[in-house]
Design an enzyme around this catalytic site. Structure first.
Site, PDB file in Angstrom:
ATOM      1  N   ASP A 182      -4.575  -9.537  -8.873  1.00 11.48           N
ATOM      2  CA  ASP A 182      -4.806  -8.518  -9.913  1.00 11.48           C
ATOM      3  C   ASP A 182      -3.590  -7.711 -10.398  1.00 11.48           C
ATOM      4  O   ASP A 182      -3.171  -7.806 -11.552  1.00 11.48           O
ATOM      5  CB  ASP A 182      -5.938  -7.569  -9.459  1.00 11.48           C
ATOM      6  CG  ASP A 182      -5.800  -7.052  -8.015  1.00 11.48           C
ATOM      7  OD1 ASP A 182      -4.780  -7.334  -7.375  1.00 11.48           O
ATOM      8  OD2 ASP A 182      -6.717  -6.347  -7.550  1.00 11.48           O
ATOM      9  N   GLU A 203       0.825  -1.212   0.000  1.00 13.94           N
ATOM     10  CA  GLU A 203       0.000   0.000   0.000  1.00 13.94           C
ATOM     11  C   GLU A 203       0.859   1.261   0.000  1.00 13.94           C
ATOM     12  O   GLU A 203       0.559   2.227  -0.700  1.00 13.94           O
ATOM     13  CB  GLU A 203      -0.938   0.014   1.226  1.00 13.94           C
ATOM     14  CG  GLU A 203      -2.002  -1.083   1.231  1.00 13.94           C
ATOM     15  CD  GLU A 203      -3.076  -0.917   0.152  1.00 13.94           C
ATOM     16  OE1 GLU A 203      -3.091   0.100  -0.548  1.00 13.94           O
ATOM     17  OE2 GLU A 203      -3.900  -1.851   0.011  1.00 13.94           O
ATOM     18  N   GLU A 248     -11.977   0.752 -10.563  1.00  9.17           N
ATOM     19  CA  GLU A 248     -11.617  -0.122 -11.687  1.00  9.17           C
ATOM     20  C   GLU A 248     -12.618  -0.115 -12.836  1.00  9.17           C
ATOM     21  O   GLU A 248     -12.242  -0.249 -14.005  1.00  9.17           O
ATOM     22  CB  GLU A 248     -11.395  -1.563 -11.189  1.00  9.17           C
ATOM     23  CG  GLU A 248     -10.128  -1.765 -10.358  1.00  9.17           C
ATOM     24  CD  GLU A 248     -10.247  -1.290  -8.904  1.00  9.17           C
ATOM     25  OE1 GLU A 248     -11.348  -0.843  -8.491  1.00  9.17           O
ATOM     26  OE2 GLU A 248      -9.235  -1.359  -8.189  1.00  9.17           O
ATOM     27  N   GLU A 307     -18.970  -5.051  -4.114  1.00  8.80           N
ATOM     28  CA  GLU A 307     -17.585  -5.547  -4.006  1.00  8.80           C
ATOM     29  C   GLU A 307     -17.482  -6.974  -4.582  1.00  8.80           C
ATOM     30  O   GLU A 307     -16.514  -7.316  -5.232  1.00  8.80           O
ATOM     31  CB  GLU A 307     -17.160  -5.519  -2.530  1.00  8.80           C
ATOM     32  CG  GLU A 307     -15.745  -5.960  -2.253  1.00  8.80           C
ATOM     33  CD  GLU A 307     -14.705  -4.891  -2.583  1.00  8.80           C
ATOM     34  OE1 GLU A 307     -15.062  -3.768  -2.952  1.00  8.80           O
ATOM     35  OE2 GLU A 307     -13.513  -5.218  -2.493  1.00  8.80           O
TER      36      GLU A 307
HETATM   37  C1  DMJ Z   1      -6.064   0.648  -5.217  1.00 11.06           C
HETATM   38  O1  DMJ Z   1      -5.286   0.849  -4.095  1.00 11.06           O
HETATM   39  C2  DMJ Z   1      -5.293  -0.002  -6.327  1.00 11.06           C
HETATM   40  O2  DMJ Z   1      -5.959   0.168  -7.530  1.00 11.06           O
HETATM   41  C3  DMJ Z   1      -5.056  -1.479  -6.077  1.00 11.06           C
HETATM   42  O3  DMJ Z   1      -4.417  -2.090  -7.151  1.00 11.06           O
HETATM   43  C4  DMJ Z   1      -6.367  -2.169  -5.819  1.00 11.06           C
HETATM   44  N1  DMJ Z   1      -7.156  -1.523  -4.817  1.00 11.06           N
HETATM   45  C5  DMJ Z   1      -7.316  -0.089  -4.834  1.00 11.06           C
HETATM   46  C6  DMJ Z   1      -8.514   0.427  -5.595  1.00 11.06           C
HETATM   47  O4  DMJ Z   1      -9.596  -0.382  -5.635  1.00 11.06           O
END
Ligand code: DMJ
Length: 462
Positions: free
Chosen positions: A253, A126, A369, A350
């Site tokens: 992902d 993060e 996304e 979600e």
């Molecule tokens: C963000 O911190 C980034 O896009 C990460 O790859 C996935 N989660 C969040 C947004 O949903």
């Protein structure tokens, strides 16, 4: 995907759905002239206005802290001291939107308060995608060397997390001692560094960052199953899989996204090769053509047979990656499903069981996304349909999530009950992609940059 015949049927189906789609407003024909259903200028202004509302709320109630709590009307920090998550994540959006006053106040705050010499354990992934990623795009867009100095200081602390027997990073690292913890990790938290570390190497001239991140991705890639799939949990000390469930969702992902993007951004053939063989396995074993559209499901990495029909807001990123990789038919079909998921209740959940179109996890965290997918698809096709999708999604987001003190996540898209959370990625990603979709390349040329997974753009090399 079983065979080409199935896929052609799907394309016919998708075309039919598009024609019959009653939610996206079609263009109107007046005296032979096609009037676009989306006023791009107006929508770009709405996205900018939403950003200003979110930022001004942060300023009023959470100034200097990591994030705003829009129901309590106060701020909170992730750790014992602030890392200025929201200002750092949001800085490049202000530059892109041309918000001079806001960007200079954020910049002053960052240089006055941001420091990393703090004895605390942070989550490597993060902090890397948001803070390291944000500082590096700030440096590229603004040119102030102090952004790079901060990025290098942080990078030198985070890189200690890669000190494991396999070269795959631990989940947590202490910013002062370099002590690591969290050996059971996942592909996303192991393989989402090469873009930021590569940019850091590019600007410092020190190849160590890129090489370290690449070694970790290669170690993970070497442990794929004979089918070419990755699992979802692995021990970074032994290299042993702890969960062999495979999918494209959260936890895996952005590892996929970074193989593709590093291949393009750094012209790295190894990364491109890894991406292509992963994509082939994903399309072979996880792609799931259902009567209601095209999805990606869950399978065991060693078996390759779909056992879970779960999709969700995080999975939606894959439409953009497919488009970037040139797999346009799958990209278009998946973005149709993304939009359908969003409009099922007005805001996407979600988690969704796509075989029944029932939510498995009804919350919404202000995630980007799906809008990101519309932006990518519009860039590659210039089909107005994606503007219409983006407009519908954005309008509903404002309708259900905005309050007088910012924007709120939702506890449930079934009730639209608000939650006390406005993550920094809402400013960094959701509002940036919304703005860029309608801004039509005026403020940032899509073809000249690659975005990290937190939507921080970096210049493509020549
Ligand atoms: C963000 O911190 C980034 O896009 C990460 O790859 C996935 N989660 C969040 C947004 O949903």
């Amino acid at each position: 995907m079983q065979n080409m015949k199935d896929f052609k049927l799907l394309i016919l189906f998708v075309a039919l759905v598009s024609v019959l789609n009653i939610q996206a407003q079609p263009s109107t024909v007046v005296t032979g002239k096609r009037i676009p259903a989306v006023d791009k200028k107006e929508m770009a202004n709405e996205a900018k206005e939403a950003f200003l509302h979110a930022w001004n709320s942060y300023k009023t109630y959470a100034w200097g802290m990591d994030a705003l709590m829009p129901l309590s009307k106060k701020g909170h920090n992730w750790y014992k001291e602030t890392l200025l998550m929201t200002p750092v994540d949001a800085y490049d959006v202000m530059m892109i939107m041309g918000l001079k006053k806001e960007s200079s106040e954020a910049k002053a705050l960052i240089f006055e308060r941001l420091r990393f010499n703090i004895d605390m354990d942070v989550q490597n992934f993060e902090v890397s995608i948001r803070i390291l990623g944000g500082l590096l795009s700030a440096y590229e867009l603004d040119g102030d060397k102090r952004f790079l100095e901060l990025a290098k200081d942080l990078g030198d602390r985070l890189i200690k997390s890669f000190n494991s027997p396999t070269g795959m990073p631990y989940r947590y690292v202490n910013l002062v001692s370099g002590k690591t913890s969290g050996n059971i990790s996942n592909p996303a938290e192991i393989g989402t560094y090469i873009v930021e570390y590569g940019i850091l190497s590019r600007h410092t001239g020190d190849p160590r960052y890129y090489e370290t991140a690449k070694r970790a991705m290669t170690a993970l890639n070497d442990r794929r199953s004979p089918l070419g799939l990755t699992g979802s949990q692995i021990d970074v000390e032994t290299g042993e899989w702890k969960n062999t469930g495979s999918h494209i969702s959260g936890g895996i992902d952005s590892y996929l996204e970074y193989m593709l993007k590093a291949g393009i951004l750094f012209n790295d053939k190894d990364m491109t090769g890894m991406w292509q063989s992963s994509l082939a396995a994903i399309n072979k074993y996880l792609a799931d053509l259902q009567p209601n559209g095209f999805w990606y499901g869950h399978a065991d990495m060693n078996v390759g047979k779909i056992t879970g029909t779960h999709y969700g807001s995080l999975d939606a990123f894959f439409a953009g990656s497919l488009a970037m990789a040139g797999d346009m038919e799958h990209a278009k079909a998946l973005q149709e499903s993304n939009y359908k998921m969003w409009m099922l209740y007005g805001i996407e959940p979600e988690g969704l069981d796509y075989s029944k179109m029932e939510p498995t996890w009804p919350s919404y965290s202000l995630r980007p996304e799906n809008l990101e997918g519309a932006y990518y698809l519009y860039q590659y096709t210039h089909d107005e349909k994606y503007l219409e999708m983006g407009k519908d999604m954005f309008k509903n987001l404002v309708k259900y999530c905005r309050n007088d003190a910012g924007f709120c996540a939702l506890k449930s898209v079934l009730t639209m009950e608000k939650d006390d959370e406005m993550e920094s990625f809402f400013l960094a990603e959701t509002l940036k992609y919304s703005f860029l979709l309608f801004d039509d390349g005026k403020s940032l040329d899509f073809n000249k940059v690659i975005f990290n997974t937190e939507a921080h753009p970096y210049r493509r090399s020549k």
